[in-house]
Write an enzyme that holds these catalytic residues in place. Structure first.
Site, PDB file in Angstrom:
ATOM      1  N   SER A 107      20.895  14.212  10.821  1.00 40.07           N
ATOM      2  CA  SER A 107      20.032  15.140  10.620  1.00 40.07           C
ATOM      3  C   SER A 107      20.370  16.326  11.638  1.00 40.07           C
ATOM      4  CB  SER A 107      18.518  14.700  10.959  1.00 40.07           C
ATOM      5  OG  SER A 107      18.412  13.896  12.095  1.00 40.07           O
ATOM      6  N   LYS A 146      27.895   6.238  12.494  1.00 39.08           N
ATOM      7  CA  LYS A 146      26.664   7.096  12.468  1.00 39.08           C
ATOM      8  C   LYS A 146      26.453   7.571  14.102  1.00 39.08           C
ATOM      9  CE  LYS A 146      21.941   7.216  11.388  1.00 39.08           C
ATOM     10  NZ  LYS A 146      20.670   6.593  11.291  1.00 39.08           N
ATOM     11  N   ARG A 205      13.697  11.815  12.698  1.00 34.84           N
ATOM     12  CA  ARG A 205      12.494  11.095  13.054  1.00 34.84           C
ATOM     13  C   ARG A 205      10.979  11.900  12.551  1.00 34.84           C
ATOM     14  NH1 ARG A 205      15.357   8.625  18.377  1.00 34.84           N
ATOM     15  NH2 ARG A 205      16.724   7.236  16.960  1.00 34.84           N
ATOM     16  N   CYS A 246      11.710   0.787  11.086  1.00 39.64           N
ATOM     17  CA  CYS A 246      11.070   1.873  11.626  1.00 39.64           C
ATOM     18  C   CYS A 246      10.071   2.804  11.009  1.00 39.64           C
ATOM     19  CB  CYS A 246      12.105   2.413  12.433  1.00 39.64           C
ATOM     20  SG  CYS A 246      13.238   3.548  11.627  1.00 39.64           S
ATOM     21  N   LYS A 274      26.451   2.209  14.976  1.00 38.84           N
ATOM     22  CA  LYS A 274      25.540   3.335  15.074  1.00 38.84           C
ATOM     23  C   LYS A 274      25.077   3.415  16.521  1.00 38.84           C
ATOM     24  CE  LYS A 274      20.612   4.192  13.397  1.00 38.84           C
ATOM     25  NZ  LYS A 274      19.568   3.723  12.773  1.00 38.84           N
ATOM     26  N   CYS A 298      12.381  -0.546  15.083  1.00 37.39           N
ATOM     27  CA  CYS A 298      13.291  -1.137  14.092  1.00 37.39           C
ATOM     28  C   CYS A 298      12.957  -2.409  13.928  1.00 37.39           C
ATOM     29  CB  CYS A 298      14.508  -0.870  14.286  1.00 37.39           C
ATOM     30  SG  CYS A 298      15.167   0.837  14.651  1.00 37.39           S
ATOM     31  N   GLU A 313      31.672  -4.374  16.990  1.00 38.41           N
ATOM     32  CA  GLU A 313      30.529  -4.308  16.279  1.00 38.41           C
ATOM     33  C   GLU A 313      31.073  -4.625  14.754  1.00 38.41           C
ATOM     34  OE1 GLU A 313      27.358  -4.428  15.918  1.00 38.41           O
ATOM     35  OE2 GLU A 313      26.509  -3.705  18.007  1.00 38.41           O
ATOM     36  N   CYS A 366      15.376  -0.846   6.846  1.00 42.60           N
ATOM     37  CA  CYS A 366      14.975  -0.889   8.392  1.00 42.60           C
ATOM     38  C   CYS A 366      13.520  -1.032   8.353  1.00 42.60           C
ATOM     39  CB  CYS A 366      15.458   0.328   9.305  1.00 42.60           C
ATOM     40  SG  CYS A 366      15.393   0.288  10.959  1.00 42.60           S
ATOM     41  N   TYR A 412      23.053  15.683   3.985  1.00 42.98           N
ATOM     42  CA  TYR A 412      21.647  16.642   3.825  1.00 42.98           C
ATOM     43  C   TYR A 412      22.615  17.770   2.847  1.00 42.98           C
ATOM     44  CZ  TYR A 412      19.395  13.117   6.610  1.00 42.98           C
ATOM     45  OH  TYR A 412      19.055  12.056   7.083  1.00 42.98           O
TER      46      TYR A 412
END
Ligand code: PBG
Length: 324
Positions: free
Chosen positions: A275, A249, A206, A121, A196, A129, A234, A119, A314
């Site tokens: 996150s 996601k 972020r 971003c 997503k 993005c 999608e 990506c 994570y």
């Protein structure tokens, strides 16, 4: 019927383990890593306790630690020294992700499967993005596609085992597939961030990847959380474009989407335990409101139960330690 039938008969002793329908194993886990060109020592990410941004000379150690725990795969995110309008530090041979991939693969080879997030971003100075028309503040889909192709190719040339485009541009899988195939990388799979959502649960990421937008948001290309049929469309498009693995996601608030996609397409399906989902559990645990390990396990298990074959999380190292 009750009283002859009693469901609790199978809920204790060895038989409880024997009838368990869903299992979570270390092979389900993908460990996300942030490699940052601008730092010399690991930097704690404030909103994600236990997760660090790593300098280049620490990534091999981290990847090794994951490998020693039996984790089969990692996904790399880069934080470049220089950001600009087009994000051109995303695709250079000596840029941050490319260097990191080389180091990890040199050291670990087949012992670690290396996936890269594709990506722009993290690389654009405006945080979007893709290429932006500043007049209209539109993110220009078609002009972004060749840049994603270039970026993916550079990751694969550096040694990445798989690429994972996360930008939600229309046609991104075709653009990347054809660029890889033109360069004889037809055996490299693509894991598409296919469904997503435009989610507030990405907030801490972020911070972590320094990829917030200086204006606007991502709601013009990421999905509306209210939609579910649209996720199937999608995904269907990405399947036709050649995606090998489909990702949903975030995960926890979208278990219904994981279930529908797995049921409908019967393809390898990944869930991204993002996150914000991680941060919520950490914060509650730090306050003594929930048992971190038990909630972690229960939530990861729920993603498997919904139909996920693998989970980007994570918690990967923490979970692997427990499973070991
Ligand atoms: C985009 C990307 C994002 C995440 C993974 N890849 C952020 C976004 O769309 O804003 C989010 C991951 C997370 O929240 O854990 N490169």
């Amino acid at each position: 019927m009750f009283p002859e039938l009693r469901m609790r008969r199978l809920r204790s002793g060895k038989i409880k383990d024997m009838i368990r329908e869903t299992s979570l194993t270390v092979d389900d886990l993908i460990h996300p890593m942030f490699v940052d060109e601008t730092i010399d020592s690991p930097q704690q990410i404030q909103s994600m306790p236990g997760v660090n941004r790593l300098p280049m000379d620490k990534i091999v150690d981290d990847a090794k630690e994951a490998a020693d725990l039996g984790i089969p795969a990692l996904i790399l995110f880069g934080i470049p020294e220089h950001k600009n309008e087009t994000g051109s530090c995303a695709w250079g041979e000596h840029d941050v992700v490319q260097r990191a991939v080389k180091e990890i693969k040199n050291e670990l080879g087949k012992d670690m499967y290396v996936i890269t997030d594709v990506c722009l971003c993290e690389y654009t100075d405006h945080g979007h993005c893709g290429v932006v028309d500043f007049e209209t503040e539109e993110i220009l889909n078609d002009q972004t596609l060749p840049l994603l192709g270039k970026t993916a190719l550079s990751h694969v040339k550096a040694g990445a085992d798989m690429v994972a485009p996360s930008g939600m541009m229309d046609g991104m899988i075709t653009a990347i597939r054809s660029e890889l195939d033109r360069n004889n990388f037809n055996n490299i799979p693509i894991m598409s961030y296919a469904a997503k959502y435009s989610s507030e649960f990405y907030g801490p990421f972020r911070d972590a990847a320094d990829s917030g937008c200086t204006f606007g948001d991502r709601s013009t290309h990421q999905m509306d959380p209210a939609n579910s049929d649209e996720a199937l469309r999608e995904v269907e498009l990405d399947v036709f474009e050649g995606a090998d693995i489909l990702m949903v996601k975030p995960a926890l608030s979208y278990l219904d989407i994981i279930y529908r996609i797995k049921t409908e397409f019967k393809m390898p399906t990944a869930a991204y335990n993002v996150s914000g989902e991680y941060a919520m559990i950490k914060a509650a645990a730090q306050n003594g409101w929930m048992d971190e390990k038990k909630v972690m396990y229960e939530s990861l298990l729920s993603m498997k139960r919904a139909g996920a074959d693998m989970i980007l999380t994570y918690f990967a190292k923490d979970m692997a330690r427990i499973l070991k």
